[in-house]
Design a protein around this motif. Structure first.
Motif, PDB file in Angstrom:
ATOM      1  N   LYS A   1       8.856   2.861  11.137  1.00  0.00           N
ATOM      2  CA  LYS A   1       9.083   4.302  11.579  1.00  0.00           C
ATOM      3  C   LYS A   1       8.974   5.140  10.458  1.00  0.00           C
ATOM      4  O   LYS A   1       8.451   6.181  10.428  1.00  0.00           O
ATOM      5  CB  LYS A   1       9.816   4.517  12.766  1.00  0.00           C
ATOM      6  N   ASP A   2       9.745   4.672   9.308  1.00  0.00           N
ATOM      7  CA  ASP A   2       9.710   5.729   8.240  1.00  0.00           C
ATOM      8  C   ASP A   2       8.545   5.894   7.427  1.00  0.00           C
ATOM      9  O   ASP A   2       8.174   6.629   6.683  1.00  0.00           O
ATOM     10  CB  ASP A   2      10.614   4.880   7.174  1.00  0.00           C
ATOM     11  N   TYR A   3       7.610   5.187   7.696  1.00  0.00           N
ATOM     12  CA  TYR A   3       6.112   5.094   6.994  1.00  0.00           C
ATOM     13  C   TYR A   3       5.125   5.254   7.827  1.00  0.00           C
ATOM     14  O   TYR A   3       4.021   4.880   7.687  1.00  0.00           O
ATOM     15  CB  TYR A   3       5.992   4.174   6.176  1.00  0.00           C
ATOM     16  N   GLN A   4       5.285   6.010   9.203  1.00  0.00           N
ATOM     17  CA  GLN A   4       4.149   6.094  10.276  1.00  0.00           C
ATOM     18  C   GLN A   4       3.039   6.945   9.726  1.00  0.00           C
ATOM     19  O   GLN A   4       3.418   8.062   8.912  1.00  0.00           O
ATOM     20  CB  GLN A   4       4.892   6.581  11.499  1.00  0.00           C
TER      21      GLN A   4
ATOM     22  N   ILE B   1      -9.213  -1.392  13.173  1.00  0.00           N
ATOM     23  CA  ILE B   1      -7.965  -1.023  12.558  1.00  0.00           C
ATOM     24  C   ILE B   1      -6.721  -1.609  12.773  1.00  0.00           C
ATOM     25  O   ILE B   1      -6.599  -1.898  14.206  1.00  0.00           O
ATOM     26  CB  ILE B   1      -7.686   0.377  12.577  1.00  0.00           C
ATOM     27  N   ASN B   2      -6.087  -2.438  11.998  1.00  0.00           N
ATOM     28  CA  ASN B   2      -4.765  -3.214  12.156  1.00  0.00           C
ATOM     29  C   ASN B   2      -3.507  -2.636  11.204  1.00  0.00           C
ATOM     30  O   ASN B   2      -2.667  -3.063  11.345  1.00  0.00           O
ATOM     31  CB  ASN B   2      -4.976  -4.397  12.155  1.00  0.00           C
ATOM     32  N   PHE B   3      -3.803  -1.900  10.224  1.00  0.00           N
ATOM     33  CA  PHE B   3      -2.858  -1.701   9.323  1.00  0.00           C
ATOM     34  C   PHE B   3      -3.125   0.078   8.588  1.00  0.00           C
ATOM     35  O   PHE B   3      -4.276   0.286   8.339  1.00  0.00           O
ATOM     36  CB  PHE B   3      -3.095  -2.475   8.065  1.00  0.00           C
ATOM     37  N   ALA B   4      -2.000   0.530   8.518  1.00  0.00           N
ATOM     38  CA  ALA B   4      -1.669   1.683   7.839  1.00  0.00           C
ATOM     39  C   ALA B   4      -2.800   2.785   8.197  1.00  0.00           C
ATOM     40  O   ALA B   4      -3.185   3.621   7.262  1.00  0.00           O
ATOM     41  CB  ALA B   4      -1.931   1.574   6.276  1.00  0.00           C
ATOM     42  N   GLY B   5      -3.048   2.951   9.579  1.00  0.00           N
ATOM     43  CA  GLY B   5      -3.912   3.973   9.997  1.00  0.00           C
ATOM     44  C   GLY B   5      -5.196   4.231   9.760  1.00  0.00           C
ATOM     45  O   GLY B   5      -6.180   4.491  10.659  1.00  0.00           O
ATOM     46  N   GLN B   6      -5.783   3.538   8.753  1.00  0.00           N
ATOM     47  CA  GLN B   6      -7.233   3.589   8.412  1.00  0.00           C
ATOM     48  C   GLN B   6      -7.922   2.259   7.764  1.00  0.00           C
ATOM     49  O   GLN B   6      -8.953   2.176   7.223  1.00  0.00           O
ATOM     50  CB  GLN B   6      -7.724   4.580   7.699  1.00  0.00           C
ATOM     51  N   TYR B   7      -7.107   1.204   7.879  1.00  0.00           N
ATOM     52  CA  TYR B   7      -7.309  -0.047   7.149  1.00  0.00           C
ATOM     53  C   TYR B   7      -7.407  -1.339   8.108  1.00  0.00           C
ATOM     54  O   TYR B   7      -6.756  -1.270   9.135  1.00  0.00           O
ATOM     55  CB  TYR B   7      -6.394  -0.474   6.081  1.00  0.00           C
ATOM     56  N   THR B   8      -8.139  -2.149   7.545  1.00  0.00           N
ATOM     57  CA  THR B   8      -7.960  -3.811   8.175  1.00  0.00           C
ATOM     58  C   THR B   8      -7.561  -4.601   7.267  1.00  0.00           C
ATOM     59  O   THR B   8      -8.220  -4.785   6.080  1.00  0.00           O
ATOM     60  CB  THR B   8      -9.412  -4.347   8.776  1.00  0.00           C
ATOM     61  N   LEU B   9      -6.443  -5.105   7.363  1.00  0.00           N
ATOM     62  CA  LEU B   9      -5.999  -6.295   6.633  1.00  0.00           C
ATOM     63  C   LEU B   9      -6.366  -7.559   7.177  1.00  0.00           C
ATOM     64  O   LEU B   9      -6.237  -7.874   8.218  1.00  0.00           O
ATOM     65  CB  LEU B   9      -4.277  -6.007   6.641  1.00  0.00           C
TER      66      LEU B   9
ATOM     67  N   GLU C   1       7.029  -3.344   1.264  1.00  0.00           N
ATOM     68  CA  GLU C   1       6.411  -2.879   0.516  1.00  0.00           C
ATOM     69  C   GLU C   1       5.614  -1.629   1.306  1.00  0.00           C
ATOM     70  O   GLU C   1       5.562  -1.690   2.356  1.00  0.00           O
ATOM     71  CB  GLU C   1       5.334  -3.650   0.051  1.00  0.00           C
ATOM     72  N   ILE C   2       4.786  -0.664   0.567  1.00  0.00           N
ATOM     73  CA  ILE C   2       4.140   0.288   1.230  1.00  0.00           C
ATOM     74  C   ILE C   2       2.771   0.273   0.593  1.00  0.00           C
ATOM     75  O   ILE C   2       2.379  -0.053  -0.521  1.00  0.00           O
ATOM     76  CB  ILE C   2       4.675   1.724   1.121  1.00  0.00           C
ATOM     77  N   TRP C   3       1.622   0.521   1.258  1.00  0.00           N
ATOM     78  CA  TRP C   3       0.270   0.484   0.536  1.00  0.00           C
ATOM     79  C   TRP C   3       0.032   2.047   0.468  1.00  0.00           C
ATOM     80  O   TRP C   3       0.273   3.127   0.982  1.00  0.00           O
ATOM     81  CB  TRP C   3      -0.543   0.257   1.787  1.00  0.00           C
ATOM     82  N   THR C   4      -0.432   1.996  -0.826  1.00  0.00           N
ATOM     83  CA  THR C   4      -0.513   3.482  -1.582  1.00  0.00           C
ATOM     84  C   THR C   4      -2.198   4.293  -1.210  1.00  0.00           C
ATOM     85  O   THR C   4      -2.421   5.152  -1.376  1.00  0.00           O
ATOM     86  CB  THR C   4      -0.448   3.573  -2.940  1.00  0.00           C
ATOM     87  N   GLY C   5      -2.854   3.089  -0.731  1.00  0.00           N
ATOM     88  CA  GLY C   5      -4.206   3.421  -0.421  1.00  0.00           C
ATOM     89  C   GLY C   5      -5.119   2.686  -1.744  1.00  0.00           C
ATOM     90  O   GLY C   5      -6.450   2.206  -1.378  1.00  0.00           O
ATOM     91  N   THR C   6      -4.582   2.185  -2.619  1.00  0.00           N
ATOM     92  CA  THR C   6      -5.195   1.005  -3.474  1.00  0.00           C
ATOM     93  C   THR C   6      -4.497  -0.017  -3.683  1.00  0.00           C
ATOM     94  O   THR C   6      -4.933  -1.109  -4.247  1.00  0.00           O
ATOM     95  CB  THR C   6      -5.461   1.949  -4.872  1.00  0.00           C
ATOM     96  N   GLU C   7      -2.974   0.138  -3.729  1.00  0.00           N
ATOM     97  CA  GLU C   7      -2.294  -1.048  -4.043  1.00  0.00           C
ATOM     98  C   GLU C   7      -1.029  -1.245  -3.164  1.00  0.00           C
ATOM     99  O   GLU C   7      -0.676  -0.027  -2.434  1.00  0.00           O
ATOM    100  CB  GLU C   7      -1.827  -1.146  -5.395  1.00  0.00           C
ATOM    101  N   PHE C   8      -0.248  -2.246  -3.302  1.00  0.00           N
ATOM    102  CA  PHE C   8       1.121  -2.405  -2.632  1.00  0.00           C
ATOM    103  C   PHE C   8       2.263  -2.080  -3.657  1.00  0.00           C
ATOM    104  O   PHE C   8       2.010  -2.569  -4.793  1.00  0.00           O
ATOM    105  CB  PHE C   8       1.456  -3.816  -1.931  1.00  0.00           C
ATOM    106  N   ILE C   9       3.366  -1.174  -3.080  1.00  0.00           N
ATOM    107  CA  ILE C   9       4.334  -0.824  -3.872  1.00  0.00           C
ATOM    108  C   ILE C   9       5.529  -1.295  -3.323  1.00  0.00           C
ATOM    109  O   ILE C   9       5.714  -0.930  -2.162  1.00  0.00           O
ATOM    110  CB  ILE C   9       4.235   0.685  -4.363  1.00  0.00           C
ATOM    111  N   GLU C  10       6.467  -2.057  -3.932  1.00  0.00           N
ATOM    112  CA  GLU C  10       7.736  -2.739  -3.618  1.00  0.00           C
ATOM    113  C   GLU C  10       8.808  -1.222  -3.401  1.00  0.00           C
ATOM    114  O   GLU C  10       9.023  -0.566  -4.154  1.00  0.00           O
ATOM    115  CB  GLU C  10       8.386  -3.604  -4.106  1.00  0.00           C
ATOM    116  N   ILE C  11       9.155  -1.125  -2.139  1.00  0.00           N
ATOM    117  CA  ILE C  11      10.410  -0.258  -1.996  1.00  0.00           C
ATOM    118  C   ILE C  11      11.579  -0.772  -1.515  1.00  0.00           C
ATOM    119  O   ILE C  11      12.657  -0.285  -1.696  1.00  0.00           O
ATOM    120  CB  ILE C  11       9.721   0.698  -0.887  1.00  0.00           C
TER     121      ILE C  11
END
Length: 235
Positions: free
Chosen positions: A113-116, A150-158, A224-234
């Motif tokens: 929910k923090d990254y909806q 789409i299954n991930f991050a609003g506009q992506y298919t993982l 981790e969060i997806w930035t649009g080009t890569e995963f960043i550990e949080i």
């Protein structure tokens, strides 16, 4: 010198890691680690050797176990390295790794929910394999999964696939542009949502009934969060 080499081997092993609700939640196959599938009665019969804010360590026999930073190992010459977890090392005196079960407590500070994000509802672009030629090796898998939407991050298919046991690899496809991004990999599966850019890697290492992570060479749980080009550990 032998103690330092042992610690470096632990670090190298760790570094080599680089339900389903169709509307919101997707999970790749979760491979549970052996300890997490054991009978809970066996768990309860073990002695508690260490119980801190971050760790629970159980033993088949009594012994001394502590958690230290990597650069503190030489301060405990009578202790042997049992295993490492990230930048910490679990060491024991008069006890072997085979005599203990080591868990890190799972108290996440972040949630999906923090990254909806809003879910894209426009026309979906097909995967563009010119953006990642290596992805052509899995062209059928990628096209089949993208057909599901789409299954991930609003506009992506993982899209994920197996790469050995235990191992999963995959790509992220931008459904607005068709661009394909590599960089996904896990050992014990992951959990992600259609409307969140957060992902939990190695979710299979988590005992959700006890909120514990089994500590092993490949059980590093990451938020981790997806930035649009890569995963960043949080976390």
């Amino acid at each position: 010198m032998k103690r330092i080499l042992t610690y470096l081997i632990c670090v190298l092993i760790l570094s080599c890691q680089s339900k389903t609700e169709k509307q919101n939640i997707e999970e790749v196959e979760i491979i549970e680690s052996p300890t997490l599938t054991e009978d809970s009665e066996t768990f309860d019969k073990l002695d508690t050797l260490l119980n801190t804010t971050d760790y629970l360590i159980l033993g088949k026999k009594i012994g001394k176990v502590i958690v230290v930073e990597g650069d503190e190992i030489d301060n405990f010459p009578t202790y042997e390295i049992l295993i490492g977890y990230r930048n910490e090392v679990i060491i024991g005196e008069n006890i072997d790794y085979s005599d203990v079960e080591i868990y890190r407590k799972y108290n996440p500070k972040t949630s999906f929910k923090d990254y909806q994000v809003a879910v894209y509802e426009g026309k979906l672009a097909d995967p563009d394999f010119s953006t990642d030629p290596d992805a052509k090796r899995f062209i059928t898998r990628i096209k089949n999964e993208c057909a599901k939407g789409i299954n991930f991050a609003g506009q992506y298919t993982l899209v994920t696939w197996g790469c050995g046991s235990p191992c999963q690899s995959g790509v992220v496809v931008d459904r607005k542009t068709g661009a394909i991004f590599g960089g996904y990999g896990t050992v014990l599966g992951s959990e992600f949502q259609k409307d969140s850019k957060m992902i939990i890697r190695n979710v299979g290492a988590i005992d959700t009934t006890k909120s514990l992570i089994e500590v092993c060479a490949y059980c590093d749980v990451n938020h981790e969060i997806w930035t649009g080009t890569e995963f960043i550990e949080i976390e």
